[in-house]
Design a protein around this motif. Structure first.
Motif, PDB file in Angstrom:
ATOM      1  N   LEU A   1      21.345  16.765 -28.231  1.00 15.13           N
ATOM      2  CA  LEU A   1      22.682  17.096 -28.729  1.00 15.13           C
ATOM      3  C   LEU A   1      23.427  18.093 -27.838  1.00 15.13           C
ATOM      4  O   LEU A   1      24.640  18.238 -27.965  1.00 15.13           O
ATOM      5  CB  LEU A   1      22.581  17.636 -30.152  1.00 15.13           C
ATOM      6  CG  LEU A   1      22.041  16.620 -31.159  1.00 15.13           C
ATOM      7  CD1 LEU A   1      21.761  17.300 -32.493  1.00 15.13           C
ATOM      8  CD2 LEU A   1      22.997  15.453 -31.334  1.00 15.13           C
ATOM      9  N   ALA A   2      22.727  18.741 -26.917  1.00 15.58           N
ATOM     10  CA  ALA A   2      23.340  19.770 -26.079  1.00 15.58           C
ATOM     11  C   ALA A   2      24.492  19.225 -25.238  1.00 15.58           C
ATOM     12  O   ALA A   2      25.457  19.947 -24.966  1.00 15.58           O
ATOM     13  CB  ALA A   2      22.291  20.407 -25.174  1.00 15.58           C
ATOM     14  N   GLY A   3      24.415  17.980 -24.846  1.00 16.01           N
ATOM     15  CA  GLY A   3      25.440  17.398 -23.994  1.00 16.01           C
ATOM     16  C   GLY A   3      26.787  17.234 -24.658  1.00 16.01           C
ATOM     17  O   GLY A   3      27.763  16.876 -23.992  1.00 16.01           O
ATOM     18  N   PHE A   4      26.872  17.491 -25.940  1.00 10.70           N
ATOM     19  CA  PHE A   4      28.143  17.337 -26.634  1.00 10.70           C
ATOM     20  C   PHE A   4      28.955  18.632 -26.681  1.00 10.70           C
ATOM     21  O   PHE A   4      30.087  18.637 -27.162  1.00 10.70           O
ATOM     22  CB  PHE A   4      27.913  16.803 -28.052  1.00 10.70           C
ATOM     23  CG  PHE A   4      27.440  15.379 -28.062  1.00 10.70           C
ATOM     24  CD1 PHE A   4      28.359  14.331 -27.970  1.00 10.70           C
ATOM     25  CD2 PHE A   4      26.096  15.073 -28.125  1.00 10.70           C
ATOM     26  CE1 PHE A   4      27.924  13.014 -27.955  1.00 10.70           C
ATOM     27  CE2 PHE A   4      25.656  13.759 -28.115  1.00 10.70           C
ATOM     28  CZ  PHE A   4      26.575  12.730 -28.029  1.00 10.70           C
ATOM     29  N   GLY A   5      28.382  19.731 -26.223  1.00 10.76           N
ATOM     30  CA  GLY A   5      29.112  20.991 -26.176  1.00 10.76           C
ATOM     31  C   GLY A   5      29.498  21.554 -27.523  1.00 10.76           C
ATOM     32  O   GLY A   5      30.523  22.229 -27.644  1.00 10.76           O
TER      33      GLY A   5
ATOM     34  N   PRO B   1      29.365  24.027 -30.831  1.00 15.05           N
ATOM     35  CA  PRO B   1      28.933  25.395 -31.139  1.00 15.05           C
ATOM     36  C   PRO B   1      27.579  25.353 -31.852  1.00 15.05           C
ATOM     37  O   PRO B   1      27.241  24.353 -32.494  1.00 15.05           O
ATOM     38  CB  PRO B   1      30.022  25.917 -32.082  1.00 15.05           C
ATOM     39  CG  PRO B   1      31.135  24.941 -32.029  1.00 15.05           C
ATOM     40  CD  PRO B   1      30.592  23.655 -31.504  1.00 15.05           C
ATOM     41  N   ASP B   2      26.833  26.427 -31.752  1.00 17.59           N
ATOM     42  CA  ASP B   2      25.469  26.461 -32.300  1.00 17.59           C
ATOM     43  C   ASP B   2      25.377  25.974 -33.743  1.00 17.59           C
ATOM     44  O   ASP B   2      24.492  25.192 -34.080  1.00 17.59           O
ATOM     45  CB  ASP B   2      24.883  27.869 -32.205  1.00 17.59           C
ATOM     46  CG  ASP B   2      24.554  28.257 -30.769  1.00 17.59           C
ATOM     47  OD1 ASP B   2      24.521  27.358 -29.896  1.00 17.59           O
ATOM     48  OD2 ASP B   2      24.331  29.454 -30.516  1.00 17.59           O
TER      49      ASP B   2
ATOM     50  N   VAL C   1      25.659  22.287 -33.923  1.00 16.69           N
ATOM     51  CA  VAL C   1      24.471  21.595 -33.405  1.00 16.69           C
ATOM     52  C   VAL C   1      23.447  21.452 -34.525  1.00 16.69           C
ATOM     53  O   VAL C   1      22.829  20.401 -34.679  1.00 16.69           O
ATOM     54  CB  VAL C   1      23.872  22.333 -32.183  1.00 16.69           C
ATOM     55  CG1 VAL C   1      22.535  21.740 -31.788  1.00 16.69           C
ATOM     56  CG2 VAL C   1      24.829  22.288 -31.010  1.00 16.69           C
ATOM     57  N   VAL C   2      23.288  22.489 -35.322  1.00 15.45           N
ATOM     58  CA  VAL C   2      22.367  22.417 -36.460  1.00 15.45           C
ATOM     59  C   VAL C   2      22.831  21.334 -37.428  1.00 15.45           C
ATOM     60  O   VAL C   2      22.033  20.515 -37.891  1.00 15.45           O
ATOM     61  CB  VAL C   2      22.253  23.787 -37.174  1.00 15.45           C
ATOM     62  CG1 VAL C   2      21.479  23.655 -38.476  1.00 15.45           C
ATOM     63  CG2 VAL C   2      21.588  24.798 -36.257  1.00 15.45           C
ATOM     64  N   ASP C   3      24.126  21.293 -37.713  1.00 12.58           N
ATOM     65  CA  ASP C   3      24.667  20.264 -38.605  1.00 12.58           C
ATOM     66  C   ASP C   3      24.417  18.873 -38.037  1.00 12.58           C
ATOM     67  O   ASP C   3      23.992  17.959 -38.750  1.00 12.58           O
ATOM     68  CB  ASP C   3      26.179  20.451 -38.801  1.00 12.58           C
ATOM     69  CG  ASP C   3      26.538  21.756 -39.490  1.00 12.58           C
ATOM     70  OD1 ASP C   3      25.670  22.341 -40.161  1.00 12.58           O
ATOM     71  OD2 ASP C   3      27.709  22.173 -39.350  1.00 12.58           O
TER      72      ASP C   3
END
Length: 110
Positions: free
Chosen positions: A56-60, A62-63, A66-68
């Motif tokens: 999921l990191a490649g989508f930029g 916010p932290d 990312v959890v959601d």
């Protein structure tokens, strides 16, 4: 590994689906949070989470988002493969085709 964005999500999703169908007991055991005093369980869970977060990191995002996203993707995949693994799809449509259907909301793979 070596993919980003939608390609990474599709690769992860396909791998998860294959693993879950090949190992239904392990898939079911992976649902609860790790046992606090079980170092091995926590370690395996943390490794799996890191892979998902890397996807999921490649989508930029916010932290917090990312959890959601991680929760939503994990839930969607688990919700799809659980009935599939239990022959719970009595609808006469090819299940792998249904799995690929999210192309409308997640571009990158047909």
């Amino acid at each position: 590994m070596g993919r980003s964005g939608p390609d990474a999500v599709w690769a992860f999703s396909g791998g998860y689906r294959r693993w879950a169908l090949e190992h239904p007991g392990r898939n079911a055991a992976a649902v609860p949070a790790p046992v606090a005093d079980d170092e091995e369980d926590r370690g395996v869970s943390e490794e799996a989470l890191e892979v998902l977060l890397d996807v999921l990191a490649g989508f930029g995002l916010p932290d917090a988002r990312v959890v959601d996203a991680a929760r939503a993707l994990r839930s969607a995949l688990h919700g799809f493969v659980t009935p599939e693994g239990a022959d719970g799809s009595g609808i006469p449509r090819d299940v792998p085709r249904s799995f690929r259907h999210p192309d409308r909301w997640l571009p990158g793979r047909p």
